[in-house]
Design an enzyme around this catalytic site. Structure first.
Site, PDB file in Angstrom:
ATOM      1  N   ALA A 208      46.224  39.355  48.286  1.00  0.00           N
ATOM      2  CA  ALA A 208      46.533  40.084  47.052  1.00  0.00           C
ATOM      3  C   ALA A 208      45.360  40.985  46.688  1.00  0.00           C
ATOM      4  O   ALA A 208      44.216  40.703  47.048  1.00  0.00           O
ATOM      5  CB  ALA A 208      46.792  39.080  45.931  1.00  0.00           C
TER       6      ALA A 208
ATOM      7  N   GLY B 250      47.270  36.003  50.389  1.00  0.00           N
ATOM      8  CA  GLY B 250      48.610  36.591  50.484  1.00  0.00           C
ATOM      9  C   GLY B 250      48.876  37.162  51.868  1.00  0.00           C
ATOM     10  O   GLY B 250      50.031  37.234  52.306  1.00  0.00           O
TER      11      GLY B 250
ATOM     12  N   GLU C 262      50.008  34.324  53.791  1.00  0.00           N
ATOM     13  CA  GLU C 262      51.361  33.971  53.327  1.00  0.00           C
ATOM     14  C   GLU C 262      52.392  34.952  53.875  1.00  0.00           C
ATOM     15  O   GLU C 262      53.517  34.566  54.197  1.00  0.00           O
ATOM     16  CB  GLU C 262      51.377  33.945  51.786  1.00  0.00           C
ATOM     17  CG  GLU C 262      50.573  32.753  51.244  1.00  0.00           C
ATOM     18  CD  GLU C 262      50.335  32.821  49.745  1.00  0.00           C
ATOM     19  OE1 GLU C 262      49.839  33.866  49.280  1.00  0.00           O
ATOM     20  OE2 GLU C 262      50.641  31.849  49.043  1.00  0.00           O
TER      21      GLU C 262
ATOM     22  N   GLU D 172      42.232  31.191  48.297  1.00  0.00           N
ATOM     23  CA  GLU D 172      42.513  31.328  46.857  1.00  0.00           C
ATOM     24  C   GLU D 172      41.679  30.381  46.004  1.00  0.00           C
ATOM     25  O   GLU D 172      41.219  30.733  44.922  1.00  0.00           O
ATOM     26  CB  GLU D 172      43.999  31.087  46.581  1.00  0.00           C
ATOM     27  CG  GLU D 172      44.913  32.247  46.969  1.00  0.00           C
ATOM     28  CD  GLU D 172      45.371  32.178  48.418  1.00  0.00           C
ATOM     29  OE1 GLU D 172      44.748  31.449  49.223  1.00  0.00           O
ATOM     30  OE2 GLU D 172      46.349  32.863  48.759  1.00  0.00           O
TER      31      GLU D 172
HETATM   32  N1  T1G Z   1      41.391  42.661  46.868  1.00  0.00           N
HETATM   33  C1  T1G Z   1      40.682  43.731  46.448  1.00  0.00           C
HETATM   34  N2  T1G Z   1      39.569  44.174  47.028  1.00  0.00           N
HETATM   35  C2  T1G Z   1      39.143  43.482  48.107  1.00  0.00           C
HETATM   36  C3  T1G Z   1      39.818  42.356  48.601  1.00  0.00           C
HETATM   37  C4  T1G Z   1      41.003  41.942  47.933  1.00  0.00           C
HETATM   38  N3  T1G Z   1      41.713  40.885  48.354  1.00  0.00           N
HETATM   39  N4  T1G Z   1      39.148  41.896  49.674  1.00  0.00           N
HETATM   40  C5  T1G Z   1      38.101  42.706  49.839  1.00  0.00           C
HETATM   41  N5  T1G Z   1      38.095  43.666  48.893  1.00  0.00           N
HETATM   42  C6  T1G Z   1      37.138  44.778  48.755  1.00  0.00           C
HETATM   43  C7  T1G Z   1      35.739  44.280  48.399  1.00  0.00           C
HETATM   44  O1  T1G Z   1      35.598  44.151  47.006  1.00  0.00           O
HETATM   45  C8  T1G Z   1      34.888  45.404  48.964  1.00  0.00           C
HETATM   46  O2  T1G Z   1      34.963  46.474  48.047  1.00  0.00           O
HETATM   47  C9  T1G Z   1      35.644  45.822  50.215  1.00  0.00           C
HETATM   48  O3  T1G Z   1      36.992  45.352  50.036  1.00  0.00           O
HETATM   49  C10 T1G Z   1      35.101  45.246  51.502  1.00  0.00           C
HETATM   50  O4  T1G Z   1      34.963  43.826  51.313  1.00  0.00           O
HETATM   51  C11 T1G Z   1      49.186  35.730  46.368  1.00  0.00           C
HETATM   52  C12 T1G Z   1      46.829  35.124  44.845  1.00  0.00           C
HETATM   53  C13 T1G Z   1      38.560  40.366  53.766  1.00  0.00           C
HETATM   54  C14 T1G Z   1      36.839  38.783  54.678  1.00  0.00           C
HETATM   55  O5  T1G Z   1      40.254  35.985  48.845  1.00  0.00           O
HETATM   56  O6  T1G Z   1      37.115  37.505  51.827  1.00  0.00           O
HETATM   57  O7  T1G Z   1      46.046  36.566  48.010  1.00  0.00           O
HETATM   58  O8  T1G Z   1      32.588  46.603  47.419  1.00  0.00           O
HETATM   59  O9  T1G Z   1      32.483  43.724  51.554  1.00  0.00           O
HETATM   60  O10 T1G Z   1      32.521  41.485  54.541  1.00  0.00           O
HETATM   61  O11 T1G Z   1      48.327  33.657  47.045  1.00  0.00           O
HETATM   62  O12 T1G Z   1      36.500  40.905  51.652  1.00  0.00           O
HETATM   63  O13 T1G Z   1      33.538  48.129  49.164  1.00  0.00           O
HETATM   64  O14 T1G Z   1      34.220  48.377  46.753  1.00  0.00           O
HETATM   65  O15 T1G Z   1      33.924  41.627  51.473  1.00  0.00           O
HETATM   66  O16 T1G Z   1      34.212  42.845  55.870  1.00  0.00           O
HETATM   67  C15 T1G Z   1      42.951  36.198  48.638  1.00  0.00           C
HETATM   68  C16 T1G Z   1      38.901  38.299  49.827  1.00  0.00           C
HETATM   69  C17 T1G Z   1      43.308  37.014  47.440  1.00  0.00           C
HETATM   70  C18 T1G Z   1      40.044  37.640  50.526  1.00  0.00           C
HETATM   71  C19 T1G Z   1      36.303  41.233  54.382  1.00  0.00           C
HETATM   72  N6  T1G Z   1      42.122  36.955  49.506  1.00  0.00           N
HETATM   73  N7  T1G Z   1      38.171  39.156  50.729  1.00  0.00           N
HETATM   74  O17 T1G Z   1      34.902  40.976  54.319  1.00  0.00           O
HETATM   75  O18 T1G Z   1      34.009  43.209  53.471  1.00  0.00           O
HETATM   76  S1  T1G Z   1      44.269  36.078  46.301  1.00  0.00           S
HETATM   77  C20 T1G Z   1      40.798  36.789  49.557  1.00  0.00           C
HETATM   78  C21 T1G Z   1      37.293  38.696  51.634  1.00  0.00           C
HETATM   79  C22 T1G Z   1      45.792  36.007  46.994  1.00  0.00           C
HETATM   80  C23 T1G Z   1      48.068  35.017  46.994  1.00  0.00           C
HETATM   81  C24 T1G Z   1      46.799  35.174  46.292  1.00  0.00           C
HETATM   82  C25 T1G Z   1      36.520  39.705  52.390  1.00  0.00           C
HETATM   83  C26 T1G Z   1      37.083  40.014  53.800  1.00  0.00           C
HETATM   84  P1  T1G Z   1      33.744  47.467  47.826  1.00  0.00           P
HETATM   85  P2  T1G Z   1      33.741  43.012  51.906  1.00  0.00           P
HETATM   86  P3  T1G Z   1      33.837  42.133  54.622  1.00  0.00           P
END
Ligand code: T1G
Ligand code: NAD
Length: 719
Positions: free
Chosen positions: A61, A100, A103, A123
């Site tokens: 997400a 997501g 998922e 999450e």
């Molecule tokens: N949403 C928005 N921005 C995101 C993002 C996300 N999910 N993931 C990364 N970014 C942005 C981050 O802020 C940064 O921005 C840039 O991307 C690069 O990230 C329905 C409720 C994927 C392993 O928890 O773990 O799904 O600083 O520096 O080291 O059940 O990002 O460049 O402006 O971290 O290569 C669940 C979170 C969401 C994954 C990549 N997903 N992301 O790592 O790059 S909740 C997560 C990460 C959800 C469902 C639910 C990591 C990465 P900027 P980065 P990276």
């Protein structure tokens, strides 16, 4: 947001195109729904493949959307339509499938992963739970124990582990997308009912209750007061005991509770704060995206004590060759054995071979002629450090970067004794240096942008969270710690006990209260610092009134504890007692109670009942108050940096977001009012006096923490 192509004449290839991580933002959800409708209604299409652009399937997400109301199509119906469709859908997982994104893969009928891909449901680390069916589908696919572990920890797994667990159907070293298209063509015509994970029955272990109970105990112990892992366990229970549709309802109710808890906001703030912290700036205008770091291939570490050893390990395990220097043969040999043991254990844990060939040990600084960078970690003694820097200045080639691991001494004073002040910076690691993730990069007034860029990027390479800070006594973390520790000891004077204060802080969420933590770190370290800074010692004590130093209130109890040889766990006695030296099980010590009682009666202090609320307010509001001063002084660029320092360097509870986020949630007006109240009661404690920035923010209507920077801009910045 999603590209639609027809490949091999009959396969609809849907590519998510939302860089950098193909997060499922509202336009992406919309595009997936439309593309699926098109694929399912086009008679030419017999199968579908979903993949992500730039070798990244999907990062889940879009977390930025969580702050506002839901816009666009909700994710669950979009995913349900994929699973229910009559044409086989294959997920081609490259890079990451997280949250997501995972998922999304789970509703596809088949999953092909590239061997380097990582999958997970992180999450819980954002204070929520997998809320698009992940908590209901994963247990159906891989069983309760494995799903429980993945969902409650948020751990990422490799493609190989996913294959073993039965999450993916195939792992490939080739282009996963092309493989998925071939796989999709072969799947046409095969029955899909057994491939719809929501239709599977969860394999339910006979000891379900015991299993869930054990998991509950474990998460309660690991993350005190954190709601998300407990909600994850309840959701998994629903997957085991309810039909899918009811389980989905439960998942949604639990998500609503978490979302409105305040904890989720704190976790999500931490996620973005951590990423913001890497974006440093200097007053010259140089910053993270316009300064080039140097590549560091070889380094030297001077001093193989507590810190030096961990620093050597941190460097060597990322492939940097290291020359380690000690002052005496015996210490060098001891250091060598410790470092080798640490590297071997670390390599074993990671399943790789230890990089011992990268190490050299020497007694002579002359051997450092050709290294790219030096990190000095000798005793915290300015005169000694100056001698070392003068010597390095002579020995090392003129381009070598010279860094210090000092905990708080003036980095610019060290730069001043070298022939290259622009190549000097602080690299302040935290103990144990090979474990703790924080690195404060101290920018002296003369440090060049290349020096800072190199130190920051080296930190990142070592897996640290690097934060740029200004050069002031104690930098950011230790500067804030002092007033916090002071409050804890003042509370002892006034009537509290170490165990009461620790319990209040542990109930707040710290894994260890301040006294338990001090016993672990060793009480002698702070004692030595106080003696060196003229706060205690026989000479100082005889010339000053006992509870005042340098014009302010001073609590001598910590010195009295040390005078009795009580240095904490290592001596078996400290603020607590232990069965033997080195033991970790802290028990209240009647001798400390006696000491406190005698002390209070000697100074005529009437002990009073102190509430947990007062303990939290005095310790934590004063901590944040110093944070505001640091922002005012321009020693940290933003509140997020301070919070990241406290999260990664001082184990501040993540569900509270960090000291600055925490006070913003309490309400700045209330924090100001309480500080004013405590300052009135204790006018001889200047740290309790509300900072000018706090007052200014309150006067401006208490803007959210992300906006504070706008109010600090006009002040002088060292960053
Ligand atoms: N949403 C928005 N921005 C995101 C993002 C996300 N999910 N993931 C990364 N970014 C942005 C981050 O802020 C940064 O921005 C840039 O991307 C690069 O990230 C329905 C409720 C994927 C392993 O928890 O773990 O799904 O600083 O520096 O080291 O059940 O990002 O460049 O402006 O971290 O290569 C669940 C979170 C969401 C994954 C990549 N997903 N992301 O790592 O790059 S909740 C997560 C990460 C959800 C469902 C639910 C990591 C990465 P900027 P980065 P990276
Ligand atoms: P330590 O006493 O454990 O180790 C210092 C080592 O430096 C000793 O082994 C000593 O023999 C060696 N040494 C002294 N003079 C030397 C010289 N001229 N050449 C080579 N080696 C020499 O100290 P430590 O706890 O590792 O602290 C080192 C530095 O790191 C200090 O500046 C300290 O403030 C800082 N620091 C300590 C911690 C901590 O928690 N211990 C945390 C962050 C930073």
């Amino acid at each position: 947001m999603a590209r639609y192509e027809l490949v091999k004449r009959s396969v609809a290839l849907i590519t998510l195109t939302n860089p950098p991580v193909n997060a499922l933002s509202s336009p992406v959800r919309h595009a997936i729904a439309k593309s699926m409708e098109r694929a399912l209604s086009d008679p030419k299409v017999t199968a579908v493949v979903i993949c992500g652009e730039n070798g990244r399937f999907c990062g889940g997400a879009d977390i930025r959307e969580f702050a506002g109301p839901l816009r666009g199509p909700p994710l669950i119906p979009v995913l349900d339509a994929i699973e229910a469709g009559r044409k086989p859908v294959v997920a081609a997982i490259e890079g990451v499938a997280l949250g997501g994104g995972f998922e999304l893969a789970l509703v596809c009928h088949y999953r092909i992963a590239h061997s380097k891909a990582r999958l997970g449901l992180p999450e819980v680390t954002l204070g929520i739970l997998p809320a698009a069916g992940g908590s209901q589908r994963l247990p159906r696919l891989i069983g309760i124990p494995a799903a429980l572990e993945l969902i409650t920890t948020g751990r990422h797994i490799s493609a190989q582990e996913a294959l073993k667990l039965g999450i993916v159907d195939q792992v490939t070293d080739q282009n996963a997308c092309e493989m998925a298209v071939e796989f999709a063509l072969k799947s046409v015509g095969k029955p899909l009912s057994s491939r719809r994970v929501s239709m599977l029955t969860t394999p339910c272990p006979p000891d379900l209750d015991a299993l869930l109970e054990a998991a509950t105990m474990q998460v309660k112990k690991k993350a005190r007061g954190v709601m998300a892992p407990l909600a994850c366990i309840q959701a998994v229970r629903a997957a085991a005991t309810m039909p899918f549709s009811k389980g989905m309802k439960r998942e949604s109710e639990l998500m609503t509770t978490l979302f409105n808890s305040g904890q989720a906001q704190a976790f999500q703030y931490c996620f973005f704060a951590q990423r913001t912290a890497g974006k440093w700036t200097l007053p010259s205008g140089a910053q993270w995206n316009n300064s080039k770091p140097r590549e560091i291939r070889s380094a030297a570490v001077i001093g193989l004590g507590t810190m030096g050893r961990g620093i050597v390990v941190s460097l060597a395990r990322v492939g940097i060759s290291v020359i380690a220097v000690e002052s005496e043969k015996k210490l060098l040999e001891n250091g060598r054995q410790m470092v080798i043991g640490m590297l071997e254990r670390d390599a074993k844990r990671r399943g790789v071979s230890a990089s011992l060939n990268l190490l050299k040990f020497t007694l002579s600084l002359q051997d450092l002629k050709d290294v790219d960078l030096v990190i000095e970690a000798v005793f915290e003694d300015m005169a000694l450090k100056k001698r070392v820097f003068q010597e390095l200045s002579k020995v090392c080639r003129p381009t070598t970067l010279l860094c210090t691991n000092t905990s708080g001494l003036d980095v610019d004073a060290l730069a001043g004794v070298t022939n290259r002040p622009h190549l000097v910076a602080g690299m302040h690691f935290f103990s144990p240096a090979h474990v703790m993730k924080l690195l404060e990069v101290v920018c002296g007034p003369r440090s060049s942008s290349e020096t800072i860029a190199t130190a920051m990027s080296l930190g990142k390479k070592m897996g640290k969270v690097s934060v740029a800070v200004g050069n002031c006594p104690g930098f950011v973390g230790n500067r804030m710690l002092k007033p916090y520790l002071d409050q804890a000891t003042f509370l002892l004077e006034e009537g509290a006990t170490p165990e009461q204060i620790d319990k209040a802080l542990e109930d707040f969420g710290f894994a260890m209260g301040v006294f338990r933590m001090s016993d672990l770190a060793g009480l002698d370290v702070g004692w030595r610092v106080r003696k060196e800074s003229g706060l205690t010692g026989p000479d100082v004590d005889s010339k000053n009134p006992p509870r005042r130093r340098q014009g302010h209130r001073y609590c001598p109890i910590p010195d009295m504890v040390c005078e009795q040889g009580r240095f904490g766990q290592k001596t078996g006695r400290g603020w607590y007692m232990y069965d033997k030296p080195g033991d970790t099980n802290a028990k209240p010590d009647p001798l400390i109670q006696n000491l406190l009682e005698t002390y209070r009666s000697r100074y005529g202090i009437q002990p009073r009942n102190i509430s947990d609320q007062e303990i939290i307010e005095r310790c934590l509001f004063v901590l944040a108050n110093e944070g505001f001063r640091i922002l005012e002084d321009g020693m940290a660029a933003r509140p997020e940096d301070i919070d990241v320092i406290y999260l990664f360097g001082y184990a501040f509870p993540r569900h509270r977001g960090g000291p600055m986020f925490y006070v913003s949630m309490v309400g700045l007006e209330r924090v100001l009012e309480r500080l004013e109240h405590y300052h009135q009661a204790h006018p001889d404690v200047p740290h309790l006096e509300p900072s000018a920035l706090l007052k200014k923010l309150v006067a401006c209507g208490s803007p959210p923490v992300q906006k504070w920077r706008e109010y600090i801009k006009t002040m002088h910045s060292h960053l």
